[in-house]
Each structure stands twice: as structure tokens, then as C-alpha cells.
Design an enzyme around this catalytic site. Structure first.
Site, PDB file in Angstrom:
ATOM      1  N   LYS A  50     -22.486 -11.481  29.970  1.00 64.36           N
ATOM      2  CA  LYS A  50     -21.862 -11.993  28.745  1.00 64.36           C
ATOM      3  C   LYS A  50     -20.580 -12.787  29.061  1.00 64.36           C
ATOM      4  CE  LYS A  50     -20.393 -12.563  24.611  1.00 64.36           C
ATOM      5  NZ  LYS A  50     -20.937 -13.602  23.769  1.00 64.36           N
ATOM      6  N   THR A  67     -17.684  -7.144  23.494  1.00 63.36           N
ATOM      7  CA  THR A  67     -17.590  -7.732  24.836  1.00 63.36           C
ATOM      8  C   THR A  67     -16.363  -7.136  25.516  1.00 63.36           C
ATOM      9  OG1 THR A  67     -18.523  -9.792  24.003  1.00 63.36           O
ATOM     10  CG2 THR A  67     -17.463  -9.857  26.168  1.00 63.36           C
ATOM     11  N   LYS A  85      -9.919 -13.676  26.010  1.00 63.68           N
ATOM     12  CA  LYS A  85     -10.212 -12.366  26.627  1.00 63.68           C
ATOM     13  C   LYS A  85     -11.434 -12.464  27.548  1.00 63.68           C
ATOM     14  CE  LYS A  85     -12.564  -9.747  23.711  1.00 63.68           C
ATOM     15  NZ  LYS A  85     -13.961  -9.571  23.924  1.00 63.68           N
TER      16      LYS A  85
HETATM   17  N1  LIG Z   1     -17.518 -13.634  16.665  1.00 59.85           N
HETATM   18  C1  LIG Z   1     -18.382 -13.985  17.597  1.00 59.85           C
HETATM   19  O1  LIG Z   1     -18.948 -15.094  17.590  1.00 59.85           O
HETATM   20  C2  LIG Z   1     -18.761 -13.030  18.708  1.00 59.85           C
HETATM   21  C3  LIG Z   1     -19.947 -13.299  19.382  1.00 59.85           C
HETATM   22  C4  LIG Z   1     -20.331 -12.440  20.405  1.00 59.85           C
HETATM   23  C5  LIG Z   1     -19.517 -11.375  20.758  1.00 59.85           C
HETATM   24  N2  LIG Z   1     -18.339 -11.156  20.101  1.00 59.85           N
HETATM   25  C6  LIG Z   1     -17.526  -9.985  20.510  1.00 59.85           C
HETATM   26  O2  LIG Z   1     -17.762  -8.983  19.529  1.00 59.85           O
HETATM   27  C7  LIG Z   1     -16.585  -8.186  19.374  1.00 59.85           C
HETATM   28  C8  LIG Z   1     -16.152  -8.222  17.908  1.00 59.85           C
HETATM   29  O3  LIG Z   1     -15.887  -9.569  17.555  1.00 59.85           O
HETATM   30  P1  LIG Z   1     -15.598 -10.053  16.043  1.00 59.85           P
HETATM   31  O4  LIG Z   1     -15.712 -11.530  16.049  1.00 59.85           O
HETATM   32  O5  LIG Z   1     -16.420  -9.250  15.112  1.00 59.85           O
HETATM   33  O6  LIG Z   1     -14.052  -9.641  15.936  1.00 59.85           O
HETATM   34  P2  LIG Z   1     -13.146  -9.393  14.624  1.00 59.85           P
HETATM   35  O7  LIG Z   1     -13.698 -10.113  13.460  1.00 59.85           O
HETATM   36  O8  LIG Z   1     -11.741  -9.641  15.050  1.00 59.85           O
HETATM   37  O9  LIG Z   1     -13.324  -7.816  14.351  1.00 59.85           O
HETATM   38  C9  LIG Z   1     -12.747  -6.879  15.232  1.00 59.85           C
HETATM   39  C10 LIG Z   1     -13.113  -5.478  14.797  1.00 59.85           C
HETATM   40  O10 LIG Z   1     -12.435  -4.562  15.676  1.00 59.85           O
HETATM   41  C11 LIG Z   1     -11.561  -3.751  14.909  1.00 59.85           C
HETATM   42  N3  LIG Z   1     -10.342  -3.446  15.655  1.00 59.85           N
HETATM   43  C12 LIG Z   1      -9.407  -4.319  16.083  1.00 59.85           C
HETATM   44  N4  LIG Z   1      -8.426  -3.658  16.725  1.00 59.85           N
HETATM   45  C13 LIG Z   1      -8.755  -2.342  16.683  1.00 59.85           C
HETATM   46  C14 LIG Z   1      -8.147  -1.165  17.166  1.00 59.85           C
HETATM   47  N5  LIG Z   1      -6.992  -1.199  17.858  1.00 59.85           N
HETATM   48  N6  LIG Z   1      -8.753   0.022  16.931  1.00 59.85           N
HETATM   49  C15 LIG Z   1      -9.915   0.073  16.253  1.00 59.85           C
HETATM   50  N7  LIG Z   1     -10.561  -1.010  15.771  1.00 59.85           N
HETATM   51  C16 LIG Z   1      -9.980  -2.209  15.994  1.00 59.85           C
HETATM   52  C17 LIG Z   1     -11.263  -4.537  13.658  1.00 59.85           C
HETATM   53  O11 LIG Z   1     -10.814  -3.649  12.654  1.00 59.85           O
HETATM   54  P3  LIG Z   1      -9.902  -4.184  11.420  1.00 59.85           P
HETATM   55  O12 LIG Z   1     -10.873  -4.615  10.362  1.00 59.85           O
HETATM   56  O13 LIG Z   1      -9.107  -2.992  11.045  1.00 59.85           O
HETATM   57  O14 LIG Z   1      -9.057  -5.305  11.948  1.00 59.85           O
HETATM   58  C18 LIG Z   1     -12.638  -5.130  13.383  1.00 59.85           C
HETATM   59  O15 LIG Z   1     -13.500  -4.164  12.830  1.00 59.85           O
HETATM   60  C19 LIG Z   1     -15.558  -8.740  20.365  1.00 59.85           C
HETATM   61  O16 LIG Z   1     -15.617  -8.025  21.566  1.00 59.85           O
HETATM   62  C20 LIG Z   1     -16.036 -10.176  20.565  1.00 59.85           C
HETATM   63  O17 LIG Z   1     -15.604 -10.699  21.811  1.00 59.85           O
HETATM   64  C21 LIG Z   1     -17.964 -11.943  19.057  1.00 59.85           C
END
Ligand SMILES: NC(=O)c1ccc[n+]([C@@H]2O[C@H](COP(=O)([O-])OP(=O)(O)OC[C@H]3O[C@@H](n4cnc5c(N)ncnc54)[C@H](OP(=O)(O)O)[C@@H]3O)[C@@H](O)[C@H]2O)c1
Length: 296
Positions: free
Chosen positions: A174, A99, A242
Site C-alpha cells: 500500500k 494505512t 504519512k
Molecule cells: N481517503 C482515502 O482516499 C484513503 C484511501 C485509502 C486509504 N486511506 C487510509 O485510510 C485511513 C483513514 O482515512 P480517511 O480518509 O477515512 O481519514 P479521515 O477522514 O481523516 O478519518 C480518520 C478517522 O480516524 C479517527 N481518528 C483520528 N485520530 C484519532 C485518534 N487519535 N484516536 C482515535 N481515532 C482517531 C477519526 O475520528 P474523528 O471523527 O473523531 O476525527 C476518523 O474516524 C488512513 O490510514 C488513510 O491513509 C484513505
């Protein structure tokens, strides 16, 4: 069974589960993650190859999927030094499922188009359980032919798949949806605190609201977690902040106020200040308990 080669960048809460569903559906998946150990552990469990860089993952891929946090991250993984675009062939399809700001999406899409590469935005809703089950809702923006190409990937990860418009419109929808979800959750938590303080039985509260017009998806998903003060992260509070910010920025640019989103932005900001960035956004309860002096 499809044998397309897919590069998957970002194995967080969502990406790890979504990429696993691609493997299950028969795609040849190469993963990259900033923290290499997570990619190695993922590969040991699910198969697939691990790449040392986004470029290595993208070399020879038919499609490159990103699932990281925000626009600057997507831009750097695709277009920065050692980025995926340099190594990918002309015509490669890039699919961003993170997102991010719609304006970032359009800028990245324009840069990829200059290299003859295609881009769609396809953010998701459903959180970790639906990512796990392959039943996400996917809202896609971009050209119809690109969405058609991405459809087998979407079908492996999602259940409700909607082509919502041009590039960037998936992201716009979204962030609006998440602002509504955050405002709903905050409203629910506030209501539960009133119920607690006025000795309303909370089992009755959940049953009765759920059966009437006070019901919501947040009531179904979060009421029990709120009562247990369980903030195990399904969707991190800092990521929800965010998205609410992005929605408010787009609304301001369009000259349209969204007071409920502005209010929950401040509640989420207070949650950050209290150290709940990495907790589930249900931790807004801590802020509201502090405000009211009532413990649920
Ligand atoms: N969780 C939900 O319910 C949900 C639902 C819909 C949409 N989303 C969206 O989906 C996306 C991912 O969410 P998530 O919940 O999976 O987040 P998350 O668990 O925090 O995972 C974040 C991912 O991004 C990577 N990352 C963070 N900083 C980075 C950087 N500077 N350079 C490269 N990679 C980086 C992390 O790598 P590391 O492993 O190295 O930290 C990890 O692979 C976000 O945009 C979120 O808003 C989430």
C-alpha cells in the site's frame, strides 16, 4: 445473508462508507468513533448500534475492523486501556484497513497472537467514491485461514481482493502504491503548469496525454480538479505525506532509494506548511504554482 457481528472503529471519509456497505450486506454492525456525534449521525442514517468505547464495540463481535489514521491509533484502540482486545473473545479476528507502518502491523499482530486473537492487515485503494460503491481494491496480509474468514467482509467492501503475503505485506504494498500515486500527481501538476505557461490548450493536453503513454490514473481522476483548484478532500494531504514517509522509511531500512518519493515528500511537506493538511493531496498544485510563479 451473513449475520456475523462486526465492530467497526473509525468513521472518517473511508470508514463511514465502508461500514455502511457492511450493513447493506447484512452484517450486524456496531460502530465506534472518537467523535461520538459522527457515530450517532452515521447510525441514524444507516442503522447499526453505537458503542461508547472500542471495548464496548468489540464485546461479542466475531470481527473487529479498524479504519483510523496511523499505527499508534490502531495500537491504542486495540491494545490500550479500554481497548478492543480486552473485551474480545479468544479467536476474534481483527482486521486493520487503515494505512499504517508494516512494523506497527507486525507488532500489533504479535501482541494479539499472545492473547489467542487473530490479525490481518487489509489496507485499501480507491478513495471515497470506491469506498461508497463497495468497489475498493483490498490488499491483505496474514495467514490464509484468517484471510478466508475475512473474505465475506472484504467482498462487501471491495471488488479487487488480493492476498499479497504475510502479515504486514498488505501495508508494504500500500505505501509503495501511494508513493507512486503521489509522485504521479506531482508530475502531472508540474506538466500542466508547463503547458499553461507555453499556451498549450489544456483540453487538448488532457485528451492527448490520456490517449498515450503520458496518461495515468491521476490524469483521469485529478486533471479537472487541478484546473478548478478544487481540493475537496477525497484523500487528505497529511495522510498522503504519512504514506510517502512510511514508504521512504521502509526503503531506507532495505537500503533502496526512491528519489521520486523523496521529492514528492518535500512537495507535500510544503503543502502542510501552506495550511493544506486537511485538503485533498491535489493541493500540491499550490506549492508548485508558488515554485513556478504560474497559475493554472
Ligand atoms: N481517503 C482515502 O482516499 C484513503 C484511501 C485509502 C486509504 N486511506 C487510509 O485510510 C485511513 C483513514 O482515512 P480517511 O480518509 O477515512 O481519514 P479521515 O477522514 O481523516 O478519518 C480518520 C478517522 O480516524 C479517527 N481518528 C483520528 N485520530 C484519532 C485518534 N487519535 N484516536 C482515535 N481515532 C482517531 C477519526 O475520528 P474523528 O471523527 O473523531 O476525527 C476518523 O474516524 C488512513 O490510514 C488513510 O491513509 C484513505
Amino acid at each position: 445473508m451473513p449475520q456475523q457481528r462486526v465492530a467497526f472503529l473509525g468513521l472518517g471519509i473511508m470508514g463511514s462508507r465502508m461500514a455502511a456497505n457492511l450493513v447493506r450486506s447484512g452484517f450486524a454492525v456496531t460502530v465506534w468513533n472518537r467523535t461520538r456525534e459522527k457515530a450517532d449521525a452515521w447510525s441514524a442514517e444507516h442503522g447499526g448500534d453505537v458503542a461508547a468505547s472500542p471495548a464496548e464495540a468489540a464485546a461479542g463481535a466475531d470481527a473487529v475492523v479498524t479504519m483510523v489514521v496511523d499505527g499508534p491509533q490502531v495500537e491504542s484502540l486495540l491494545l490500550g486501556p479500554g481497548g478492543a482486545s480486552d473485551a474480545a473473545a479468544e479467536g476474534t479476528l481483527f482486521v486493520d484497513m487503515s494505512t499504517i507502518a508494516p512494523s506497527d502491523t507486525r507488532r500489533i499482530g504479535a501482541a494479539l497472537a499472545e492473547r489467542g486473537q487473530r490479525f490481518v492487515d487489509a489496507p485499501v485503494t480507491g478513495s471515497a467514491p470506491k469506498a461508497q460503491d463497495g468497489t475498493l481494491t483490498i490488499m491483505a496480509g496474514g495467514a490464509s485461514e484468517d484471510i478466508d474468514r475475512a473474505m465475506p467482509l472484504f467482498e462487501a467492501m471491495g471488488e479487487v481482493i488480493v492476498h499479497v503475503g504475510e502479515l504486514g505485506q498488505g501495508q508494504m504494498l500500500k505505501v509503495i502504491g501511494n508513493a507512486v500515486a503521489a509522485a504521479n500527481l506531482s508530475t502531472l501538476a508540474q506538466a500542466m503548469l508547463v503547458a499553461r505557461k507555453t499556451d498549450v490548450d489544456l483540453d487538448a493536453f488532457t485528451r492527448v496525454l490520456g490517449a498515450g503513454s503520458g496518461g495515468s490514473t491521476m490524469l483521469t481522476l485529478k486533471a479537472d480538479a487541478l484546473r478548478r483548484h478544487d481540493y475537496t478532500p477525497l484523500f487528505k494531504l497529511e495522510h498522503m505525506l504519512k504514506d510517502v514517509r512510511l514508504c521512504l522509511e521502509e526503503g531506507q531500512r532495505a537500503g533502496v532509494p526512491f528519489p521520486a518519493a523523496a521529492e514528492v515528500r518535500e512537495v507535500l511537506t510544503a503543502g502542510m506548511g501552506r495550511g493544506h493538511a486537511e485538503d485533498d493531496f491535489a493541493a500540491v498544485l499550490e506549492v508548485l504554482e508558488g515554485l513556478s510563479g504560474v497559475r493554472l
